[in-house]
Design an enzyme around this catalytic site. Structure first.
Site, short mmCIF file in Angstrom:
data_model
loop_
_atom_site.label_atom_id
_atom_site.label_comp_id
_atom_site.label_asym_id
_atom_site.label_seq_id
_atom_site.Cartn_x
_atom_site.Cartn_y
_atom_site.Cartn_z
N GLU A 198 -10.63 3.71 3.65
CA GLU A 198 -9.73 4.52 2.84
C GLU A 198 -10.08 4.30 1.38
OE1 GLU A 198 -5.62 3.74 4.01
OE2 GLU A 198 -5.79 5.23 5.62
N ASP A 249 -9.08 0.25 1.99
CA ASP A 249 -8.09 -0.15 2.99
C ASP A 249 -8.68 0.16 4.37
OD1 ASP A 249 -5.80 -0.78 4.37
OD2 ASP A 249 -4.79 1.11 3.88
N HIS A 265 -3.79 13.83 1.33
CA HIS A 265 -4.02 12.93 2.46
C HIS A 265 -2.83 12.97 3.41
CE1 HIS A 265 -5.32 9.38 4.69
NE2 HIS A 265 -4.15 8.81 4.45
N ASP A 300 0.85 -1.20 0.00
CA ASP A 300 0.00 0.00 0.00
C ASP A 300 0.88 1.24 0.00
OD1 ASP A 300 -2.45 1.26 -0.12
OD2 ASP A 300 -2.68 1.38 2.06
N GLN A 329 -4.20 1.77 15.12
CA GLN A 329 -3.10 2.27 14.28
C GLN A 329 -2.28 3.33 15.02
OE1 GLN A 329 -4.56 4.14 10.67
NE2 GLN A 329 -2.52 4.52 9.86
N THR A 346 -8.88 -5.87 3.91
CA THR A 346 -8.83 -4.89 2.82
C THR A 346 -9.76 -5.44 1.75
OG1 THR A 346 -6.53 -4.37 3.32
CG2 THR A 346 -7.32 -3.72 1.14
N GLU A 404 -9.30 4.07 -2.18
CA GLU A 404 -8.06 3.86 -2.94
C GLU A 404 -8.37 3.15 -4.25
OE1 GLU A 404 -4.70 2.24 -0.87
OE2 GLU A 404 -5.38 2.95 1.10
N ARG A 452 -8.32 3.37 13.40
CA ARG A 452 -7.43 4.51 13.66
C ARG A 452 -6.85 4.51 15.07
NH1 ARG A 452 -6.14 5.62 8.63
NH2 ARG A 452 -7.89 6.32 7.36
N LYS A 511 -4.51 -2.28 10.31
CA LYS A 511 -4.77 -2.34 8.87
C LYS A 511 -5.05 -3.75 8.35
CE LYS A 511 -3.58 1.92 7.44
NZ LYS A 511 -4.43 2.75 6.56
N GLU A 518 -10.18 12.25 7.93
CA GLU A 518 -10.01 13.60 7.40
C GLU A 518 -11.32 14.37 7.40
OE1 GLU A 518 -7.27 13.25 3.66
OE2 GLU A 518 -7.97 11.27 4.25
MN MN Z 1 -4.10 2.84 2.82
#
Ligand code: MN
Length: 437
Positions: free
Chosen positions: A205, A239, A140, A133, A246, A263, A207, A243, A259, A380
């Site tokens: 996420e 993904d 970001h 990744d 993480q 996924t 992506e 948080r 993570k 975000e």
């Molecule tokens: Mn990611």
């Protein structure tokens, strides 16, 4: 104006906003019956149907130069097909188009090779050996960096190195499967003791996934000028990220259990050939450093970008109970979000002699656009949970709740091109299990 599709005898492919017109023809793997008993087949999406490639070889004559390709696909060897030279991928696409175009002489024979998409279970589109990744959106990286280091948000390496980490291939899962809220170590605040509990800050996420076609041998590299030949195609990628797990675990070695619980990816690989009409120039801002020579290439500057529109929808349990439609709460453009091109990511990955293989998957990183409302994660959009977003029914979301269905969609649309879509990556969150000590 969109260009009109050349048209197919599969009528659903000719609908105006269809994701899968004959100009797309993405590859996927499906089972006719759910469960382990159903055999896996490779197919291409056409309208609301799938052309089953394990049935085609018995129904029509094929050009001699495509025997190997058709054989691999009919045997279910997607990775073998992906590893073939890109000239064969182009030739195979032309042949498929001749089978499926309006007025094709093969229409009658091929009817029995069509399957309704709604009648099958989609699997991962190939065997994925390895998953990396990246962190390719500077927007970001800057926004998240600000939360951690307000005075120095962007690390010194960012504008020079396409930053990434090795993810976990075993927990890659297809769109549609429910995702269990993970449990892990989290800490309520600085100086407080950690707890082992279900994540309270589950996020998505937004992506894109990049699939490698032809690989490279260990200790060999992929020069930037050749990187496109190793680029097989793309899918949507979510993904999923916890948080709080993480944030506590990531120092000093980076993402791990926050993570690797799941996924998810969309089931169709949109090929490089199908993306060709949506290529755009790629430029570095004049005030930013130009890439080092091994990441710099004239063709990449002229042609390295791709226009892909991405969006995220949410459907909460309450919305389902009250028959409200899913709500699109963020969107972004790949070309606006990404600081590095696909070719640069591939060339960089192999630049130290690291071997890539057919079917390897590279996530782009969260594709947040240059405006705050185009962010690709709730971290975000809610400013680290401080400003929850308000849904049309009044519900608030700082992070993803149990029962929420998160759906990612993407399409390419440009003047004088036929619109193509990626389908969707859509998964619902189920509650965490009871923690076991
Ligand atoms: Mn990611």
């Amino acid at each position: 104006m969109n260009k009109t599709s050349m048209g197919s005898w599969v009528e659903s492919a000719n609908e105006p906003d269809c994701d899968f017109p004959i100009e797309n023809l993405p590859f996927g793997q499906f089972r006719l019956e759910s469960g382990l008993h159903g055999q896996k087949h490779i197919g291409v999406a056409i309208g609301s149907q799938i052309l089953n490639l394990s049935a085609v070889h018995a129904l029509v004559e094929m050009p001699i130069e495509l025997h190997d390709a058709v054989h691999l696909l009919s045997m279910g060897e997607m990775n073998g097909y992906m590893s073939l030279p890109s000239t064969i991928h182009c030739r195979f696409r032309e042949w498929l188009m001749s089978l499926l175009e309006r007025g094709s002489k093969f229409q009658a024979q091929l009817q029995t090779a069509l399957v309704e998409q709604s009648a099958v279970t989609m699997e991962l589109p190939c065997f994925i050996h390895d998953y990396t990744d990246f962190y390719a959106s500077i927007n970001h990286a800057t926004t998240v960096g600000k939360m951690l280091r307000p005075t120095d948000p962007l690390a010194a390496n960012y504008k020079w190195v396409p930053v990434g980490y090795h993810g976990r291939a075993s927990s890659l899962r297809p769109s549609g499967v429910p995702i269990q809220r993970p449990i892990g170590q989290t800490r309520a605040g600085e100086g407080k003791p950690p707890h082992f509990q279900a994540t309270r800050r589950l996020d998505f996420e937004l992506e894109l996934g990049i699939f490698i076609g032809k690989g490279n041998a260990i200790e060999s590299t992929i020069p930037i000028a050749e990187a496109e030949e190793h680029f097989f195609g793309m899918c949507l990628l979510n993904d999923w990220s916890a948080r709080d797990i993480q944030g506590w675990e990531a120092q000093p070695l980076g993402p791990f259990l926050g993570k690797n619980f799941a996924t998810t990816i969309s089931p169709w690989i949109v090929t490089r050939e199908a993306l060709e009409p949506f290529r755009v120039a790629w430029n570095r801002h004049p005030q930013d450093p130009q890439p080092l020579e091994y990441l710099n290439d004239a063709r990449n500057r002229e042609h390295g970008g791709i226009e892909i529109h991405l969006e995220v929808q949410i459907e909460t349990q309450k919305m389902r109970d009250e028959n409200q439609p899913p709500y699109t709460f963020t969107s972004s453009e790949f070309s606006d979000a990404a600081y590095w091109t696909v070719a640069q990511l591939i060339a960089h990955h192999a630049s130290n002699g690291c071997n890539l293989s057919a079917g390897d998957l590279m996530g782009t990183g969260t594709l947040s656009g240059s405006k705050p409302e185009n962010a690709g994660s709730l971290l975000e959009l809610s400013n680290g949970g401080k400003n929850p977003i308000t849904l049309p029914n009044g519900e608030l979301r700082s992070f993803v709740e149990d029962g929420d269905q998160i759906t990612m969609k993407a399409y390419c649309q440009m003047l004088n091109a036929v619109r193509i879509g990626f389908g969707e990556c859509s998964n619902r969150i189920k509650p965490a299990p009871t923690p076991r000590n």
